[in-house]
Scaffold this motif. Structure first.
Motif, PDB file in Angstrom:
ATOM      1  N   ASP A 235       0.810  -1.210   0.000  1.00  0.00           N
ATOM      2  CA  ASP A 235       0.000   0.000   0.000  1.00  0.00           C
ATOM      3  C   ASP A 235       0.845   1.262   0.000  1.00  0.00           C
ATOM      4  OD1 ASP A 235      -2.434  -1.342   0.012  1.00  0.00           O
ATOM      5  OD2 ASP A 235      -2.351  -1.626   2.170  1.00  0.00           O
ATOM      6  N   GLY A 236       2.075   1.161   0.429  1.00  0.00           N
ATOM      7  CA  GLY A 236       2.939   2.324   0.409  1.00  0.00           C
ATOM      8  C   GLY A 236       2.872   3.119   1.700  1.00  0.00           C
ATOM      9  N   GLU A 237       4.016   3.743   2.028  1.00  0.00           N
ATOM     10  CA  GLU A 237       4.096   4.488   3.278  1.00  0.00           C
ATOM     11  C   GLU A 237       3.150   5.675   3.291  1.00  0.00           C
ATOM     12  OE1 GLU A 237       8.046   5.602   4.213  1.00  0.00           O
ATOM     13  OE2 GLU A 237       8.833   3.559   4.247  1.00  0.00           O
ATOM     14  N   SER A 238       2.986   6.342   2.149  1.00  0.00           N
ATOM     15  CA  SER A 238       2.147   7.543   2.125  1.00  0.00           C
ATOM     16  C   SER A 238       0.696   7.209   2.426  1.00  0.00           C
ATOM     17  CB  SER A 238       2.261   8.242   0.767  1.00  0.00           C
ATOM     18  OG  SER A 238       1.816   7.381  -0.276  1.00  0.00           O
ATOM     19  N   ALA A 239       0.204   6.093   1.861  1.00  0.00           N
ATOM     20  CA  ALA A 239      -1.187   5.706   2.108  1.00  0.00           C
ATOM     21  C   ALA A 239      -1.390   5.324   3.565  1.00  0.00           C
ATOM     22  CB  ALA A 239      -1.573   4.545   1.198  1.00  0.00           C
ATOM     23  N   ILE A 240      -0.461   4.553   4.123  1.00  0.00           N
ATOM     24  CA  ILE A 240      -0.551   4.167   5.531  1.00  0.00           C
ATOM     25  C   ILE A 240      -0.463   5.407   6.413  1.00  0.00           C
ATOM     26  CG2 ILE A 240       0.617   2.938   7.392  1.00  0.00           C
ATOM     27  CD1 ILE A 240      -0.903   1.105   5.536  1.00  0.00           C
ATOM     28  N   GLY A 241       0.438   6.312   6.063  1.00  0.00           N
ATOM     29  CA  GLY A 241       0.588   7.542   6.842  1.00  0.00           C
ATOM     30  C   GLY A 241      -0.670   8.384   6.831  1.00  0.00           C
ATOM     31  N   GLU A 242      -1.357   8.427   5.687  1.00  0.00           N
ATOM     32  CA  GLU A 242      -2.595   9.209   5.592  1.00  0.00           C
ATOM     33  C   GLU A 242      -3.676   8.606   6.492  1.00  0.00           C
ATOM     34  OE1 GLU A 242      -5.682  10.931   2.172  1.00  0.00           O
ATOM     35  OE2 GLU A 242      -4.161   9.433   1.650  1.00  0.00           O
ATOM     36  N   LEU A 243      -3.801   7.285   6.461  1.00  0.00           N
ATOM     37  CA  LEU A 243      -4.786   6.631   7.321  1.00  0.00           C
ATOM     38  C   LEU A 243      -4.445   6.845   8.795  1.00  0.00           C
ATOM     39  CD1 LEU A 243      -5.401   3.217   5.533  1.00  0.00           C
ATOM     40  CD2 LEU A 243      -6.959   5.158   5.675  1.00  0.00           C
ATOM     41  N   ALA A 244      -3.168   6.742   9.125  1.00  0.00           N
ATOM     42  CA  ALA A 244      -2.751   6.936  10.515  1.00  0.00           C
ATOM     43  C   ALA A 244      -3.058   8.352  10.979  1.00  0.00           C
ATOM     44  CB  ALA A 244      -1.257   6.639  10.666  1.00  0.00           C
ATOM     45  N   GLU A 245      -2.919   9.309  10.079  1.00  0.00           N
ATOM     46  CA  GLU A 245      -3.207  10.698  10.433  1.00  0.00           C
ATOM     47  C   GLU A 245      -4.678  10.882  10.788  1.00  0.00           C
ATOM     48  OE1 GLU A 245      -2.703  15.176   8.483  1.00  0.00           O
ATOM     49  OE2 GLU A 245      -1.789  13.428   7.526  1.00  0.00           O
ATOM     50  N   PHE A 246      -5.568  10.220  10.072  1.00  0.00           N
ATOM     51  CA  PHE A 246      -6.992  10.312  10.380  1.00  0.00           C
ATOM     52  C   PHE A 246      -7.301   9.713  11.753  1.00  0.00           C
ATOM     53  CE2 PHE A 246      -7.697  10.460   5.632  1.00  0.00           C
ATOM     54  CZ  PHE A 246      -8.168  11.764   5.626  1.00  0.00           C
TER      55      PHE A 246
END
Length: 712
Positions: A235-246
């Motif tokens: 999924d990539g770090e950016s996608a995981i990071g975006e979900l984690a931010e939410f």
């Protein structure tokens, strides 16, 4: 016993053996006593299923500092009054239980007599009574029903006695109250208790306390990656990071998101992120099987009294990130004293976060839950009325606070507000900036043009004390639009001049400044504006020309502004005009003439009988002295320049950081270096770097910091 399943024989077996061996009474009793000790040891060493510690999750992430704290607590010697108790508190969803279980597993080798775990069901309608918890713990410690003391006090005494004789770690999860927890605490010895609670349990004395907060962004992303396993890499770090931010650092939210992704391996992460981006639907997305964020928050909400529930859900209307008891009282419709009590209840249950400054804030997801409660429990017309009441109060308070900084002629009477001094007014405007700005936006969207214009107009003088705030352009744009909507050129022109002035703030935009200034001057001239408004338009027209390097052209409009202000008796702005003309003369290279103007300005601001408003005089004097210092520097009179810069900076230090102060400190550093005063120069450069940093000029801050390190 032969199979190794037990090390202690049953009582009836031992009695039968004693009889068969024809032992005497004394020997028989000794054998029975030894066998009883064996049974107790056996009961402790073999799994009983009583108070067994839950498993630790394999993907546990972060909390290194907290685990180190738990280790220090375990290793610390007996502290008088502390009774070997650690209390872990925090809001719903922060992972208190998961952390306590993890810590217990890590610490388990240090407790030779075992680890016990009891859920006290503190958030349920019927928490586990302390007497029942004692019964469970005593059984786990080997006490039979026959030996169980009948009275609660006797059970607690036996429990403390057993803990004192052994080295046991007792995890008491989800405590409801001090009353429930006190009988379960040890009285000394090597045993320890690790307790968790959503409540602060402030009444417990002598306990070690740890307040869990949200996970930092990197640990949140790491936890989510660990939950989703192999999906994380695809999924990539950016996608995981975006979900984690939410998820805003909430472990329960991260767990729910991760579990939903694992259970649906073909579900695109981007689609899930899009769902979470919709704030209206976000809270509903945090559910996976029997895990649901709203349920966790709801259990805390149900513990509140009705008044505290009302304050909680209504606070979701606050437009900024934090608030105080005064605003809570306005929204709650209660006296401030009652608002304080409600806020204390909310902090106690982890539904609000507080600070030493007396301000409160929601966790992002708790705010969404509060907003949902408001929609569910209060009619739309009541919600609209609440929003209007809050907006009116915020803008009225902001407007009257801003008026504290107007010249005396413009504010003949003290503002009618609970803010009793300019210092209080300034502090309120700073602390509540996000709230009154949000209220201003709401009022503009609702067509309350007069209210918007009044608030924007009241900020004219205060904005000069906080020029680096990035939202002044929006404030005065809303003011100008409100004046246009009211077809009131008399106020539209001043708002445009404010916008022109804002474009002087670094990084300056003199072209845009000139455009606003010309438009304001044209409007003021054609529409017959009052002399003060016309004077302001001339002044900013001249300042815009000056910023463009057109110094000769700038002198005429600024001089006309000075004449109009002096005629109107406005000594405050007349003094500013002197400084602007001085800057123009300096730009033309006439340093001596500029110096005279700055010294005249300094004399005027330093004269208590000049008629200047004290707060404006205090703001203007260091600028006049710094201008004089620069002229002296350019005239080659470095010793005199150092004297003026030092005098100016001493006065600047009493005010909030500003670009003027930063530049004056930088010039002082330059002249000190030229005079060979290297140590003093480095100190001045370092202070200038701090000031530039505070005002958002990172490039100048880095340059001064480098010079501070290597000034010669």
């Amino acid at each position: 016993m032969e199979r190794g399943r037990s090390t202690g024989p049953q009582h009836r077996t031992v009695v039968a053996l004693a009889r068969a061996l024809s032992l005497g009474e004394e020997d028989s009793q000794r054998l029975i006593d030894w066998a009883r000790e064996g049974r107790l040891r056996d009961h402790w060493t073999r799994p009983t299923g009583l108070a067994e510690l839950p498993r630790s999750v394999d993907d546990f992430t972060g909390r290194a500092a907290e685990l180190a704290w738990a280790d220090d607590f375990m290793r610390a010697g007996d502290t008088p009054g502390a009774a070997g108790v650690a209390l872990i508190t925090g809001a719903a969803g922060l992972g208190k239980t998961t952390f306590a279980v993890r810590a217990a597993h890590v610490l388990r080798p240090n407790f030779t007599d075992g680890v016990l775990f009891v859920d006290l069901f503190g958030m349920s309608a019927q928490p586990l009574p302390a007497q029942d918890a004692l019964t469970l713990l005593l059984r786990a410690l080997g006490t039979t029903d026959r030996d169980m003391p009948p009275a609660p006090l006797e059970r607690a005494s036996l429990y403390r006695s057993l803990l004192r004789e052994r080295r046991v770690l007792v995890v008491l999860d989800n405590a409801a109250s001090e009353e429930q927890l006190r009988p379960l605490l040890p009285g000394g010895g090597s045993s320890r208790v690790l307790a968790t609670s959503r409540r602060l349990l402030a009444g417990l004395e002598g306990v070690h306390r740890l307040s869990l907060g949200p996970l930092p962004p990197d640990e949140a992303a790491e936890l989510l990656t660990g939950i989703v396993g192999r999906r994380g890499s695809s999924d990539g770090e950016s996608a995981i990071g975006e979900l984690a931010e939410f998820c805003a650092g909430l472990p329960l939210a991260l767990r729910i998101v991760g579990n939903r992704l694992v259970s649906r391996p073909n579900w695109p992460v981007a689609e899930f992120a899009d769902r979470l981006a919709d704030e209206e639907r976000r809270l509903d997305q945090f559910r996976a099987g029997d895990l649901k964020i709203a349920t966790a928050f709801g259990m805390s909400y149900q513990q509140l009294a009705s008044l505290s529930q009302q304050v909680f859900r209504r606070l979701s209307l606050v437009p900024g990130r934090d608030f105080d008891a005064d605003l809570a009282a306005v929204l709650g419709g209660v006296p401030v004293a009652d608002a304080w009590d409600a806020l204390d209840d909310l902090v106690d249950l982890g539904l609000l976060q507080d600070s030493t400054s007396g301000r409160y804030r929601f966790h992002d997801l708790v705010r969404l839950f509060a907003r949902d409660r408001l929609k569910e429990e209060e009619p739309a017309e009541d919600r609209d009325a609440l929003a209007e009441r809050m907006t009116a109060w915020l803008l009225q308070t902001a407007t009257t606070a801003g008026r504290w900084f107007e010249p005396a002629y413009a504010r003949p009477d003290r503002p009618d507000t609970h803010l009793s001094s300019p210092d209080e007014a300034e502090r309120w405007l700073h602390e509540n900036a996000g709230n009154w700005l949000g209220a201003l936006r709401q009022a503009a969207a609702s067509g309350l043009h007069s209210v918007v214009l009044d608030c924007a107009e009241s900020m004219r003088w205060f904005s000069g004390r906080w020029m680096h705030w990035p939202y002044w352009q929006e404030v005065f744009t809303l003011g100008a639009e409100a004046a246009t909507a009211l077809d009131d050129p008399a106020y539209q022109a001043p708002q445009l001049t404010h916008l022109a002035q804002l474009h002087m703030v670094p990084p300056p935009d003199p072209e845009t400044m000139l455009r606003y200034a010309v438009e304001a001057l044209d409007l003021a001239t054609k529409k017959g504006a009052r002399p003060p408004q016309l004077a302001w338009a001339h002044m900013h027209h001249g300042r815009a020309l000056m910023r463009l390097g057109r110094f000769g052209e700038a002198v005429e409009p600024v001089s006309e502004a000075a004449r109009l202000f002096k005629t109107a008796g406005d000594v405050d702005v007349y003094c500013q005009c002197l400084g602007t003309i001085g800057e123009c003369r300096r730009g033309e290279g006439d340093y001596a003439a500029a110096l005279e103007l700055y010294l005249e300005m300094a004399a005027l601001t330093g004269d208590e009988g000049s008629g200047m408003t004290p707060s404006i005089a205090a703001l203007s004097l260091p600028n006049a002295l710094a201008g004089a210092g620069l002229c002296l520097e350019l005239l080659g009179r470095r010793a005199a320049a150092i004297e003026k810069y030092t005098e100016a900076n001493t006065l600047f230090e009493r005010q909030p950081p500003s670009g003027s102060y930063a530049r004056s400190q930088q010039r002082l550093a330059i002249v000190l270096a030229e005079e060979g005063r290297t140590g003093e120069s480095r100190h001045a450069y370092a202070r200038a770097a701090e000031l530039f940093e505070a005002t958002g000029d990172a490039e100048s801050a880095d340059r001064c910091r480098a010079l501070a390190a290597g000034a010669t």
